[in-house]
Design an enzyme around this catalytic site. Sequence first.
Site, PDB file in Angstrom:
ATOM      1  N   GLN A  49       0.830  -1.221   0.000  1.00 37.82           N
ATOM      2  CA  GLN A  49       0.000   0.000   0.000  1.00 37.82           C
ATOM      3  C   GLN A  49       0.864   1.271   0.000  1.00 37.82           C
ATOM      4  OE1 GLN A  49      -2.321   1.077   3.520  1.00 37.82           O
ATOM      5  NE2 GLN A  49      -4.126   1.026   2.222  1.00 37.82           N
ATOM      6  N   GLY A  67      14.290   3.093  -4.874  1.00 43.57           N
ATOM      7  CA  GLY A  67      15.288   2.797  -3.833  1.00 43.57           C
ATOM      8  C   GLY A  67      16.669   3.313  -4.228  1.00 43.57           C
ATOM      9  N   GLU A 103      10.984  32.229 -14.254  1.00 44.44           N
ATOM     10  CA  GLU A 103       9.687  32.710 -14.790  1.00 44.44           C
ATOM     11  C   GLU A 103       8.687  32.977 -13.665  1.00 44.44           C
ATOM     12  OE1 GLU A 103       8.868  32.024 -18.509  1.00 44.44           O
ATOM     13  OE2 GLU A 103      10.916  31.421 -18.932  1.00 44.44           O
ATOM     14  N   GLY A 104       9.212  33.477 -12.558  1.00 49.13           N
ATOM     15  CA  GLY A 104       8.383  33.776 -11.389  1.00 49.13           C
ATOM     16  C   GLY A 104       8.451  32.629 -10.398  1.00 49.13           C
TER      17      GLY A 104
HETATM   18  C1  FAD Z   1      18.567  28.433 -14.608  1.00 48.57           C
HETATM   19  C2  FAD Z   1      17.975  29.795 -14.641  1.00 48.57           C
HETATM   20  C3  FAD Z   1      17.653  30.378 -15.860  1.00 48.57           C
HETATM   21  C4  FAD Z   1      17.138  31.668 -15.926  1.00 48.57           C
HETATM   22  N1  FAD Z   1      16.897  32.259 -17.146  1.00 48.57           N
HETATM   23  C5  FAD Z   1      16.605  33.587 -17.203  1.00 48.57           C
HETATM   24  C6  FAD Z   1      16.542  34.276 -18.471  1.00 48.57           C
HETATM   25  O1  FAD Z   1      16.684  33.675 -19.539  1.00 48.57           O
HETATM   26  N2  FAD Z   1      16.343  35.618 -18.466  1.00 48.57           N
HETATM   27  C7  FAD Z   1      16.162  36.344 -17.328  1.00 48.57           C
HETATM   28  O2  FAD Z   1      15.990  37.555 -17.410  1.00 48.57           O
HETATM   29  N3  FAD Z   1      16.203  35.710 -16.103  1.00 48.57           N
HETATM   30  C8  FAD Z   1      16.422  34.363 -16.022  1.00 48.57           C
HETATM   31  N4  FAD Z   1      16.497  33.730 -14.799  1.00 48.57           N
HETATM   32  C9  FAD Z   1      16.302  34.519 -13.578  1.00 48.57           C
HETATM   33  C10 FAD Z   1      15.060  34.134 -12.804  1.00 48.57           C
HETATM   34  O3  FAD Z   1      13.916  34.623 -13.469  1.00 48.57           O
HETATM   35  C11 FAD Z   1      15.207  34.665 -11.370  1.00 48.57           C
HETATM   36  O4  FAD Z   1      16.205  33.880 -10.738  1.00 48.57           O
HETATM   37  C12 FAD Z   1      13.920  34.597 -10.601  1.00 48.57           C
HETATM   38  O5  FAD Z   1      12.993  35.517 -11.098  1.00 48.57           O
HETATM   39  C13 FAD Z   1      14.123  34.865  -9.111  1.00 48.57           C
HETATM   40  O6  FAD Z   1      14.889  36.011  -8.915  1.00 48.57           O
HETATM   41  P1  FAD Z   1      16.161  35.981  -7.911  1.00 48.57           P
HETATM   42  O7  FAD Z   1      16.970  34.795  -8.281  1.00 48.57           O
HETATM   43  O8  FAD Z   1      16.792  37.312  -7.958  1.00 48.57           O
HETATM   44  O9  FAD Z   1      15.549  35.717  -6.486  1.00 48.57           O
HETATM   45  P2  FAD Z   1      14.953  36.845  -5.520  1.00 48.57           P
HETATM   46  O10 FAD Z   1      13.994  37.681  -6.239  1.00 48.57           O
HETATM   47  O11 FAD Z   1      16.078  37.527  -4.826  1.00 48.57           O
HETATM   48  O12 FAD Z   1      14.181  35.951  -4.464  1.00 48.57           O
HETATM   49  C14 FAD Z   1      14.821  35.221  -3.409  1.00 48.57           C
HETATM   50  C15 FAD Z   1      13.745  34.480  -2.634  1.00 48.57           C
HETATM   51  O13 FAD Z   1      12.842  35.443  -2.042  1.00 48.57           O
HETATM   52  C16 FAD Z   1      11.519  35.183  -2.473  1.00 48.57           C
HETATM   53  N5  FAD Z   1      10.833  36.448  -2.608  1.00 48.57           N
HETATM   54  C17 FAD Z   1      11.185  37.506  -3.394  1.00 48.57           C
HETATM   55  N6  FAD Z   1      10.293  38.498  -3.262  1.00 48.57           N
HETATM   56  C18 FAD Z   1       9.354  38.053  -2.390  1.00 48.57           C
HETATM   57  C19 FAD Z   1       8.146  38.601  -1.859  1.00 48.57           C
HETATM   58  N7  FAD Z   1       7.719  39.809  -2.197  1.00 48.57           N
HETATM   59  N8  FAD Z   1       7.438  37.851  -0.979  1.00 48.57           N
HETATM   60  C20 FAD Z   1       7.845  36.612  -0.638  1.00 48.57           C
HETATM   61  N9  FAD Z   1       8.964  36.042  -1.100  1.00 48.57           N
HETATM   62  C21 FAD Z   1       9.698  36.751  -1.976  1.00 48.57           C
HETATM   63  C22 FAD Z   1      11.666  34.469  -3.806  1.00 48.57           C
HETATM   64  O14 FAD Z   1      10.504  33.735  -4.136  1.00 48.57           O
HETATM   65  C23 FAD Z   1      12.872  33.590  -3.505  1.00 48.57           C
HETATM   66  O15 FAD Z   1      12.457  32.469  -2.771  1.00 48.57           O
HETATM   67  C24 FAD Z   1      16.933  32.401 -14.723  1.00 48.57           C
HETATM   68  C25 FAD Z   1      17.232  31.798 -13.484  1.00 48.57           C
HETATM   69  C26 FAD Z   1      17.754  30.512 -13.445  1.00 48.57           C
HETATM   70  C27 FAD Z   1      18.072  29.918 -12.096  1.00 48.57           C
END
Ligand code: FAD
Length: 388
Positions: A279, A339, A363-364
């Site tokens: 299960q 496993g 992408e958010g």
């Molecule tokens: C492999 C990879 C590919 C990517 N490709 C692209 C690309 O092609 N072009 C591009 O422009 N970007 C790209 N990105 C960037 C990506 O969109 C960002 O990493 C992402 O939007 C998060 O931003 P940050 O890393 O600065 O984290 P931050 O914004 O600094 O966030 C850090 C943490 O805080 C949280 N947080 C932030 N604000 C809040 C809030 N108001 N309330 C609660 N929690 C919050 C976030 O959810 C996260 O957990 C890529 C990232 C990766 C890892």
Amino acid sequence: MDFRLTEEQKMIQETVRAFVKRELMPLEGEVLRNEREGRPGLDRAKLRELQQKARELGFWGINTPEEYGGANLGPIMTAVITIELYRTFVPFTFGGSADNILYSCNEEQKKRYLIPTINGERRSCFALTEPGAGSDVSNLKMRAVKDGHEWVLNGEKIFITNGNEADFAMVFALTDPEKGVREGLTCFLVDREMGWRSSYIPTMGSWGPAALYFENVRVPEENILGGLNQGYQLAMKWIGAGRWHIAARAVGAAERLLEMAIEYSRTRVTFGKPIAERQAIQWMIADSYVEIEAARWLTLFAAWQAEQQMDNRHAASVAKLYGANMANRVVDRVLQIHGGMGYTKELPIERWYREMRVWRIFEGTDEIQRFIIARNLLRGHVKVGETL
Ligand SMILES: Cc1cc2nc3c(=O)[nH]c(=O)nc-3n(C[C@H](O)[C@H](O)[C@H](O)COP(=O)(O)OP(=O)(O)OC[C@H]3O[C@@H](n4cnc5c(N)ncnc54)[C@H](O)[C@@H]3O)c2cc1C
């Protein structure tokens, strides 16, 4: 209400499924070996060869308007096709497409950027994120300053997918900082030859994005995409399209993983019985199936709204949040069912496990999707129980 695909949609789905099985899945071992030796899973020549084979079946420019030689199959078919493609981790994409915002090119720009991108002769990257501005785009700092008929760009972009491979970047920079990001941001088409540099960022995944550096990079004013100070709208359009695509990827990958778990649990015997008879295992299989189905319908609903040219931003956030998390739960259960073998590099599960993690970030992030969903509900833009 009709949940069925049309006969034509089913035929397309089956053709893609057969293509994935025949052409892509046999390459999985090679892709794993290449990646483990630090090479791209598929080299460019192999990718082009596969794209050509797909083209012969009519799969070229899935979303590209017919006037540019595309099939223009629309959002629902794109979702269905993406689900099928992501049943394998072979990093394949159909040829003949370009970023949605490149259709904002003027006639001259189309010749230099849009059409060569569709034809696979040039590669683009989308450069929005900066070291100090990811989720919070209002913190963007990169500046573009006018000098004669040119704009001078200074700043740094980070985590840019394809940033190391691209021939040109769609770069977002502040042209009117007083007005802020919503009204003072502009998108520039910037060729690598104009002087930007990039460096690869290793990640826990099998590929990595890049950091992009701009030091007095001079960009002719005719390289503004979509109009001065129109960058924010373009950026949101690009990101908006990507969200429900990620949910579709999640469904495809999770389907394949669940099939692997079902197969393995039938054959793995412990204490005299296949583990499928326990299960504990059955519940993991059942929960995964239910969650995959839920994600499928959320994804198709977001795609359907796009097809009707409705505002699908809320539905896309819901699908992305749920789909990305669902896939991460499913891969974890599937690894558990396998496993010790699940943890090895003999099987591709650990690869999926690493790759899928980023779906909850780019992408958010999860938190940003939740923020959007809650804001829509709290402000009354969307009412509980009222889907349409
Ligand atoms: C492999 C990879 C590919 C990517 N490709 C692209 C690309 O092609 N072009 C591009 O422009 N970007 C790209 N990105 C960037 C990506 O969109 C960002 O990493 C992402 O939007 C998060 O931003 P940050 O890393 O600065 O984290 P931050 O914004 O600094 O966030 C850090 C943490 O805080 C949280 N947080 C932030 N604000 C809040 C809030 N108001 N309330 C609660 N929690 C919050 C976030 O959810 C996260 O957990 C890529 C990232 C990766 C890892």
